[in-house]
Design a protein around this motif. Structure first.
Motif, PDB file in Angstrom:
ATOM      1  N   THR A  38      82.975  58.273  37.029  1.00 19.77           N
ATOM      2  CA  THR A  38      81.925  59.177  36.582  1.00 19.77           C
ATOM      3  C   THR A  38      80.958  58.445  35.654  1.00 19.77           C
ATOM      4  O   THR A  38      81.382  57.729  34.748  1.00 19.77           O
ATOM      5  N   HIS A  39      79.686  58.598  35.943  1.00 23.46           N
ATOM      6  CA  HIS A  39      78.641  57.967  35.136  1.00 23.46           C
ATOM      7  C   HIS A  39      77.355  58.772  35.248  1.00 23.46           C
ATOM      8  O   HIS A  39      77.211  59.612  36.136  1.00 23.46           O
ATOM      9  N   THR A  40      76.440  58.518  34.330  1.00 19.23           N
ATOM     10  CA  THR A  40      75.127  59.162  34.332  1.00 19.23           C
ATOM     11  C   THR A  40      74.076  58.075  34.358  1.00 19.23           C
ATOM     12  O   THR A  40      74.136  57.132  33.577  1.00 19.23           O
ATOM     13  N   THR A  48      78.828  67.631  38.477  1.00 20.75           N
ATOM     14  CA  THR A  48      79.255  68.561  37.429  1.00 20.75           C
ATOM     15  C   THR A  48      79.395  69.988  37.963  1.00 20.75           C
ATOM     16  O   THR A  48      79.988  70.833  37.300  1.00 20.75           O
ATOM     17  N   THR A  79      74.973  63.446  36.447  1.00 20.50           N
ATOM     18  CA  THR A  79      76.285  62.836  36.275  1.00 20.50           C
ATOM     19  C   THR A  79      77.014  62.929  37.599  1.00 20.50           C
ATOM     20  O   THR A  79      77.014  63.985  38.235  1.00 20.50           O
TER      21      THR A  79
END
Length: 143
Positions: free
Chosen positions: A63-65, A85, A104
């Protein structure tokens, strides 16, 4: 004079010519456990960045933004899941997905693994700058 599509019929001075860069058929020859970027757009003067990324079966991108760039993601082989999300989205071969900046997400490859193309605006290069002087104040310019 303009071409049928409204553009100039003549190339700009120093313009590069269109060319084939990668064939997705090459993915079949890869070790199924190979992970990571298997191709990168590296042409000088480009305005885009692009990568073909291989995820082995059931592996994931955590998970990353991405705060700055919109990304297009096209699944070119296999299948997987885009974890958001809100709800997970199934990604089948041929699925084109928009990942807006600020979103995200995580990716999880399916049973056969997944290879995908990402395309986004090129990031500006990092520049090394001198550290600010300790003596610099509002009346003193930086070196």
């Amino acid at each position: 004079m303009t071409g049928e599509d409204g553009g100039s019929p003549e190339p700009a001075d120093g313009a590069q010519l269109p060319r084939v860069l990668f064939g997705t058929g090459a993915l079949e020859a890869l070790d199924p456990e190979r992970a990571g970027a298997v191709w990168r757009l590296a042409e000088p003067g480009r305005q885009l960045d692009a990568n073909v990324v291989r995820l082995p079966p059931l592996r994931r991108v955590d998970t990353h933004t991405e705060p700055d760039l919109d990304v297009l993601l096209l699944v070119v082989e296999g299948e997987g899941t885009l974890v958001t999300t809100e709800e997970p989205l199934a990604l089948a071969e041929g699925t084109l997905t928009w990942l807006p900046h600020g979103s995200t997400r995580a990716l999880v490859a399916g049973e056969r693994g997944m290879s995908y193309l990402t395309v986004h605006r090129r990031r500006p290069g990092l520049r090394i700058r001198p550290a600010p002087s300790r003596d610099a104040g509002p009346d003193r310019p930086q070196p």
